[in-house]
Design a protein around this motif. Structure first.
Motif, PDB file in Angstrom:
ATOM      1  N   GLY A 253       0.816  -1.211   0.000  1.00  0.00           N
ATOM      2  CA  GLY A 253       0.000   0.000   0.000  1.00  0.00           C
ATOM      3  C   GLY A 253       0.847   1.258   0.000  1.00  0.00           C
ATOM      4  N   LEU A 254       1.957   1.223   0.734  1.00  0.00           N
ATOM      5  CA  LEU A 254       2.861   2.378   0.770  1.00  0.00           C
ATOM      6  C   LEU A 254       3.475   2.617  -0.607  1.00  0.00           C
ATOM      7  CD1 LEU A 254       4.574   4.564   2.123  1.00  0.00           C
ATOM      8  CD2 LEU A 254       6.153   2.758   2.864  1.00  0.00           C
ATOM      9  N   VAL A 255       3.961   1.568  -1.248  1.00  0.00           N
ATOM     10  CA  VAL A 255       4.578   1.717  -2.572  1.00  0.00           C
ATOM     11  C   VAL A 255       3.559   2.249  -3.574  1.00  0.00           C
ATOM     12  CG1 VAL A 255       5.610   0.441  -4.495  1.00  0.00           C
ATOM     13  CG2 VAL A 255       6.323  -0.045  -2.136  1.00  0.00           C
ATOM     14  N   GLN A 256       2.357   1.730  -3.549  1.00  0.00           N
ATOM     15  CA  GLN A 256       1.308   2.221  -4.454  1.00  0.00           C
ATOM     16  C   GLN A 256       1.019   3.694  -4.206  1.00  0.00           C
ATOM     17  OE1 GLN A 256      -1.698  -0.658  -3.388  1.00  0.00           O
ATOM     18  NE2 GLN A 256      -1.322  -1.906  -5.220  1.00  0.00           N
ATOM     19  N   GLY A 257       0.979   4.075  -2.913  1.00  0.00           N
ATOM     20  CA  GLY A 257       0.721   5.474  -2.587  1.00  0.00           C
ATOM     21  C   GLY A 257       1.850   6.391  -3.032  1.00  0.00           C
ATOM     22  N   LEU A 258       3.077   5.942  -2.876  1.00  0.00           N
ATOM     23  CA  LEU A 258       4.221   6.740  -3.312  1.00  0.00           C
ATOM     24  C   LEU A 258       4.214   6.918  -4.828  1.00  0.00           C
ATOM     25  CD1 LEU A 258       6.983   5.226  -1.001  1.00  0.00           C
ATOM     26  CD2 LEU A 258       6.007   7.518  -0.834  1.00  0.00           C
ATOM     27  N   LEU A 259       3.835   5.864  -5.555  1.00  0.00           N
ATOM     28  CA  LEU A 259       3.763   5.976  -7.015  1.00  0.00           C
ATOM     29  C   LEU A 259       2.693   6.985  -7.432  1.00  0.00           C
ATOM     30  CD1 LEU A 259       4.160   2.236  -8.087  1.00  0.00           C
ATOM     31  CD2 LEU A 259       5.816   4.088  -8.378  1.00  0.00           C
ATOM     32  N   LYS A 260       1.537   6.942  -6.748  1.00  0.00           N
ATOM     33  CA  LYS A 260       0.482   7.905  -7.060  1.00  0.00           C
ATOM     34  C   LYS A 260       0.930   9.328  -6.746  1.00  0.00           C
ATOM     35  CE  LYS A 260      -3.393   4.723  -6.322  1.00  0.00           C
ATOM     36  NZ  LYS A 260      -4.566   4.403  -5.456  1.00  0.00           N
ATOM     37  N   SER A 261       1.816   9.473  -5.759  1.00  0.00           N
ATOM     38  CA  SER A 261       2.327  10.793  -5.381  1.00  0.00           C
ATOM     39  C   SER A 261       3.547  11.185  -6.206  1.00  0.00           C
ATOM     40  CB  SER A 261       2.701  10.790  -3.893  1.00  0.00           C
ATOM     41  OG  SER A 261       1.604  10.421  -3.082  1.00  0.00           O
ATOM     42  N   ARG A 262       3.836  10.378  -7.242  1.00  0.00           N
ATOM     43  CA  ARG A 262       4.963  10.643  -8.147  1.00  0.00           C
ATOM     44  C   ARG A 262       6.302  10.610  -7.402  1.00  0.00           C
ATOM     45  NH1 ARG A 262       2.659  15.407 -12.243  1.00  0.00           N
ATOM     46  NH2 ARG A 262       0.796  14.230 -12.907  1.00  0.00           N
TER      47      ARG A 262
ATOM     48  N   ALA B 168       8.457   7.805  -7.344  1.00  0.00           N
ATOM     49  CA  ALA B 168       8.900   6.470  -7.752  1.00  0.00           C
ATOM     50  C   ALA B 168      10.257   6.116  -7.147  1.00  0.00           C
ATOM     51  CB  ALA B 168       8.965   6.392  -9.274  1.00  0.00           C
ATOM     52  N   LYS B 169      11.127   7.088  -6.989  1.00  0.00           N
ATOM     53  CA  LYS B 169      12.449   6.810  -6.425  1.00  0.00           C
ATOM     54  C   LYS B 169      12.315   6.261  -5.006  1.00  0.00           C
ATOM     55  CE  LYS B 169      16.783   9.012  -5.051  1.00  0.00           C
ATOM     56  NZ  LYS B 169      17.540  10.295  -4.965  1.00  0.00           N
TER      57      LYS B 169
ATOM     58  N   MET C 227       7.796  -2.288 -13.518  1.00  0.00           N
ATOM     59  CA  MET C 227       8.449  -1.106 -14.084  1.00  0.00           C
ATOM     60  C   MET C 227       9.468  -0.515 -13.127  1.00  0.00           C
ATOM     61  SD  MET C 227       7.286  -0.999 -17.053  1.00  0.00           S
ATOM     62  CE  MET C 227       8.017   0.561 -17.550  1.00  0.00           C
ATOM     63  N   LEU C 228       9.162  -0.543 -11.823  1.00  0.00           N
ATOM     64  CA  LEU C 228      10.105  -0.006 -10.834  1.00  0.00           C
ATOM     65  C   LEU C 228      11.401  -0.788 -10.858  1.00  0.00           C
ATOM     66  CD1 LEU C 228       7.994   0.800  -7.645  1.00  0.00           C
ATOM     67  CD2 LEU C 228       9.262   2.401  -9.079  1.00  0.00           C
ATOM     68  N   LEU C 229      11.303  -2.100 -10.851  1.00  0.00           N
ATOM     69  CA  LEU C 229      12.496  -2.937 -10.830  1.00  0.00           C
ATOM     70  C   LEU C 229      13.206  -2.916 -12.165  1.00  0.00           C
ATOM     71  CD1 LEU C 229      11.075  -5.912  -8.751  1.00  0.00           C
ATOM     72  CD2 LEU C 229      12.487  -4.018  -7.967  1.00  0.00           C
ATOM     73  N   ALA C 230      12.449  -2.770 -13.256  1.00  0.00           N
ATOM     74  CA  ALA C 230      13.072  -2.664 -14.572  1.00  0.00           C
ATOM     75  C   ALA C 230      13.911  -1.402 -14.656  1.00  0.00           C
ATOM     76  CB  ALA C 230      12.001  -2.662 -15.671  1.00  0.00           C
TER      77      ALA C 230
END
Length: 418
Positions: free
Chosen positions: A369-378, A380-381, A411-414
């Protein structure tokens, strides 16, 4: 061997020597190990025992080789770790071997009463309360300390009826006068069994039947019973009695923690936080359980900001000989899950990173959930950093489950590989 086993089931029939024979007869035969001869040898032996890669049989063999050394016998954490690992591996036969061998490792006056009490506790931790009883019978003369240790062993293994029966019969059989500590263990047993009425009766009868005045530990056990039973009126009445003219006792950290738990259970966590603040002023520094109780209450009420603010106060709280209370895994998990559920991803990232720095891997669902939220908040790093840190923190069989979580963010790991 069969006749010895039958006797061991009826330890009241046995002498101290026969009891020792019973324990030794349960040993699994192991290779006769070489004995370390220098402090460096002993240090290497201890390191090998602590090594998670050491097999149960090898651990037991190493343990036996260290027994002739007083410094080894005195290493309580190493004894506890060894018993835990052997019991977790399902090798209670090896637990019996190493602990029974320790009884004969040194000449008289070994084993002392204190050492025997340790063995009662260690056998209990391994889920071997019958062995705890046999060791209890070795204590000579029989003592209230040994009775308390045996009752605790029964409590910890949820043998509540057996504990009550032991309290009623063993003192008369062995000439033991139960003291305050054994009475308090009895109260703990009765509360754990759900019989709060019997616990309160025993509590009230302590002065007349045993000549023992209940202390604050006694009161806390009864408060815990009332808390579990949801009897708020009886709880509040006893709280008043504690400091009143009838008892004149000083509440300790356990008393405050129970009071805060009651407030939090009623959705009054801010009042619990005020009580936490009052503890220090009353000369009772809060502990980790104090903070976790209130933090959990605030999170349950959706007051995650207040919970986070309280979390940040933990390192600064004054204590008697130091400053600060350290969070534990439970603290981090409560906060992380509550922050993610509230979509507060920046403070959740802060909590997650601190948890990982302590080499604790948070629950996968909360991290996802944290990773998904961080991605939505742009961010990604930061999301990628969390994934990579989790990859290092996750151990053992959980690694395969974590790989499944990682696969949901290709995509993050790529990007990392690129």
């Amino acid at each position: 061997m069969a006749s010895a086993a039958a006797l061991c089931r009826s330890p009241s029939l046995l002498s101290r020597g026969h009891l020792l024979v019973c324990l030794l007869s349960t040993q699994t035969q192991l290779t006769n190990p070489p004995t370390p001869t220098t402090p460096a040898d002993l240090s290497r032996l201890k390191s090998s025992i602590r090594d998670a890669a050491t097999s149960p049989d090898a651990l037991a063999t190493l343990f036996l080789s260290g027994l002739p050394h007083p410094a080894f016998l005195a290493d309580r954490p190493l004894f506890a770790l060894s018993v835990h690992r052997l019991a977790s591996a399902g090798r209670r036969d090896l637990v019996a071997s190493v602990l029974s061998s320790s009884l004969t490792a040194l000449p008289s006056p070994h084993p002392s009463e204190g050492f025997l009490l340790r063995l009662i506790s260690l056998y209990s931790a391994a889920g071997m309360p019958d062995h705890s009883l046999t060791v209890f019978r070795l204590v000579n003369p029989p003592s209230d300390r040994a009775l308390s240790a045996l009752l605790s062993a029964y409590h910890d293994n949820r043998l509540y009826d057996r504990a009550v029966r032991a309290f009623k019969t063993l003192p008369a059989d062995l000439g033991i006068k139960p003291g305050l500590v054994s009475h308090n263990v009895l109260l703990k047993v009765l509360v754990a069994s759900g019989d709060v009425a019997a616990a309160r009766t025993a509590f009230d009868e302590m002065p007349d039947t045993a000549g023992v005045q209940p202390d604050i530990i006694s009161c806390n056990e009864i408060l815990k019973g009332y808390l579990n039973a949801g009897d708020d009126a009886a709880f509040d009445q006893l709280v008043k009695e504690i400091t009143g003219p009838k008892r004149r006792l000083k509440p300790n950290v356990g008393t405050y923690n129970l009071r805060m738990a009651l407030l939090c259970s009623k959705g009054r966590s801010f009042e619990a936080e005020e009580l936490l603040d009052a503890m220090g002023a009353n000369g009772v520094p809060p502990n980790r359980s104090s903070f976790n109780t209130v933090i959990k209450g605030l999170c349950n009420e959706g007051e995650v900001g207040a919970a986070m603010a309280l979390f940040k106060r933990m390192p600064e709280v004054p204590r008697q000989n130091s400053k600060g209370v350290s969070p534990n895994f439970e603290t981090y998990i409560m906060l992380l899950e509550a922050l993610v559920n509230k979509s507060l991803f920046d403070p959740a990232l802060e909590v997650c990173k601190e948890c990982l720095r302590n080499k604790w891997a948070p629950p996968f669902q909360a991290v996802k959930g944290l990773v998904q939220g961080l991605l939505k908040s742009r961010k990604a790093k930061h999301a990628r950093e969390v994934l990579m840190a989790m990859r290092k923190a996750v151990k053992g069989d959980a690694k395969q489950e974590w790989i499944k979580v990682e696969a949901q963010f290709p995509m993050l790991l790529a990007d990392k590989k690129a």
